[in-house]
Design a protein around this motif. Structure first.
Motif, short mmCIF file in Angstrom:
data_model
loop_
_atom_site.label_atom_id
_atom_site.label_comp_id
_atom_site.label_asym_id
_atom_site.label_seq_id
_atom_site.Cartn_x
_atom_site.Cartn_y
_atom_site.Cartn_z
N SER A 165 2.33 1.74 -3.34
CA SER A 165 1.31 2.26 -4.28
C SER A 165 1.10 3.75 -4.06
O SER A 165 0.85 4.49 -5.02
CB SER A 165 -0.01 1.49 -4.11
N SER A 209 -7.38 4.83 -3.96
CA SER A 209 -6.31 5.74 -4.40
C SER A 209 -6.51 6.17 -5.84
O SER A 209 -6.32 7.35 -6.19
CB SER A 209 -4.94 5.06 -4.24
N ASN A 222 3.01 -0.12 -12.60
CA ASN A 222 1.61 -0.40 -12.29
C ASN A 222 1.30 -1.89 -12.43
O ASN A 222 0.57 -2.47 -11.62
CB ASN A 222 0.70 0.41 -13.22
N MET A 226 -0.48 -7.28 -5.72
CA MET A 226 -1.78 -7.19 -5.06
C MET A 226 -2.56 -8.50 -5.21
O MET A 226 -3.13 -9.03 -4.25
CB MET A 226 -2.59 -6.03 -5.65
N LEU A 244 -6.06 0.41 -2.96
CA LEU A 244 -5.58 0.76 -4.29
C LEU A 244 -6.68 1.39 -5.14
O LEU A 244 -6.45 2.41 -5.82
CB LEU A 244 -4.99 -0.46 -5.00
N ILE A 264 0.84 -1.20 0.00
CA ILE A 264 0.00 0.00 0.00
C ILE A 264 0.88 1.25 0.00
O ILE A 264 0.61 2.21 -0.73
CB ILE A 264 -0.95 -0.01 1.21
#
Length: 452
Positions: A184, A231, A209, A216, A228, A181
């Motif tokens: 990210s 976000s 990405n 993930m 995610l 996290i």
């Protein structure tokens, strides 16, 4: 001599060192000195003591009104949290201070970070962290294809809890989830901070990405999906409402088109792990949730004849989030002054030789049991008010600084339902570290020190 002349530079270096130590600690405990995993757990305290004393000496702890207000509020909480202890034995005194440690060990770090680091230094640090995604991806993939009993998964002496899910550098999976996290956050903040997305940069961000989505999926955790995707939503939202769309069109298109495609590709490559994650959605035992038991026969207005029980039976993951936010039912079970601050945290439970989560697995429930139904409820309500305040202020005054939006998402979710006072693991550390980064925007010289 250099450190004496430049205390801020030295302090930054040791904080960077401590950040990486918090990752390496798991490696040391799991693979190098597994026989001393308990002793290693407390090494971080000595690092922090040195950092705090050094910061206090050079006035990096209480240099703003906000830091003084935060400290004052925390001291009141500490005093109120003592009311649940009787202090009739040395053990009670020990439990109290260990409880304080679980709650506030990293709080001074927040105050230091918000005063010490300039925005450009933080985002440079974020960019550097992106280079650590590839090693993590390789490690997690190896752990995925290896047997659960192998050393790379279980560690020496079978130290790792739930080795069937990749734990990366850490001793249990949840810490690895929060490390991803954080990475990210580094990724989306860097993407939003980048002025022009050239072809080379698009390729670079696409590759990063892909690895983030792949990790993930391989982690088989539901929580990381929530963080995610929130976000992505926040990043997209603040891009739309900040500067004219023409200036941000390439980033908007990347988030809107490229990101979903990358996710689909990752889910197809690691289809078994993705299907496992999907299968875990809505598998929570809804009939054990306090929220459901209290309102199970209530009808949901906008869903016509559907009752809470029926809705949660089909959508237990949504109801789990609601259940962790809704704490009213827990008030009836708590004592007036509770069991004492930190009484239900992992270290105190271990000292008492009691079962973990005895005072509640849900963070908000446990806090009410520890601080009592008056002060515990006020504490939890204050967390929610802080979430609302931070989001409103950011929306009104700082929305053009879109690169802070992924940090705001993380802070908001953690304050609402996250575990930030249960232990002093990487989970708690990364929350307080990110909170310090975000609170920098309230410094009066923030805009002057900010470099686009």
């Amino acid at each position: 001599m250099v450190f004496a002349q430049n205390p801020s530079i030295f302090l930054k270096k040791i904080i960077y060192f401590f950040f990486f130590y918090m990752i390496i600690e798991g490696v040391i405990r799991k693979w190098i000195f597994a026989d001393y995993f308990r002793e290693i757990y407390f090494i971080k305290d000595f690092f922090l003591i040195f950092i705090y004393v050094y910061a206090l000496k050079f006035n990096y702890l209480f240099t703003s009104k906000l830091s003084k207000v935060i400290t004052f509020v925390i001291l009141i909480v500490c005093l109120l949290g003592s009311l649940g202890y009787n202090f009739e034995s040395k053990n009670e005194i020990l439990y109290y201070f260990i409880g304080l440690r679980s709650y506030w060990l990293y709080l001074p770090l927040t105050l230091i970070v918000m005063h010490l680091f300039k925005p450009n230094e933080i985002f440079k640090f974020f960019e550097i962290n992106l280079y650590f995604i590839l090693p993590l991806f390789i490690l997690v993939y190896i752990q995925t294809v290896s047997s659960y009993q192998s050393v790379i998964n279980s560690g020496y002496n079978s130290l790792v809890f739930n080795p069937e899910r990749p734990s990366g550098y850490f001793t249990f999976t949840t810490q690895n989830v929060f490390y991803l996290i954080f990475l990210s956050i580094c990724y989306y903040s860097t993407l939003l901070k980048t002025r022009n997305l050239s072809f080379i940069k698009i390729i670079y961000f696409t590759f990063i990405n892909f690895m983030i989505f792949s990790i993930m999926i391989l982690l088989k955790s539901r929580a990381v999906y929530l963080f995610l995707f929130c976000s992505i939503f926040y990043s997209f939202f603040f891009l739309l409402i900040s500067d004219p769309i023409k200036k941000k069109l390439n980033k908007i298109l990347f988030l809107l088109i490229a990101t979903p495609l990358i996710f689909i590709i990752s889910s197809k490559i690691f289809d078994k792990q993705y299907e496992f994650s999907v299968s875990r959605i809505n598998t929570d035992t809804h009939d054990q949730m306090q929220f459901v038991n209290e309102y199970k026969n209530k009808k949901i207005i906008f869903l016509k004849e559907t009752t809470v029980n029926t809705f949660c039976e089909e959508n237990s993951s949504i109801c789990r989030v609601i259940n962790e936010i809704y704490f009213v039912s827990e008030i009836k079970k708590a004592k007036i002054f509770g069991h004492g601050i930190g009484a239900g945290t992992t270290p105190v439970m271990a000292l008492k030789n009691q079962k973990n989560f005895s005072l509640g697995e849900v963070e908000n429930y446990r806090i009410i049991q520890e601080l009592g139904y008056i002060f515990g409820s006020l504490f939890v309500l204050t967390k929610f008010l802080v979430i609302i305040f931070l989001n409103i202020i950011f929306l009104i005054k700082f929305r053009k600084f879109t690169e802070y939006s992924p940090i705001l998402v993380f802070i908001s979710v953690q304050l609402a339902i996250g575990s930030i006072t249960m232990s002093v693991s990487f989970i708690s550390f990364i929350f307080w570290f990110c909170l310090g980064i975000f609170l920098r925007i309230f410094n009066k010289n923030f805009k002057e020190s900010y470099q686009k």
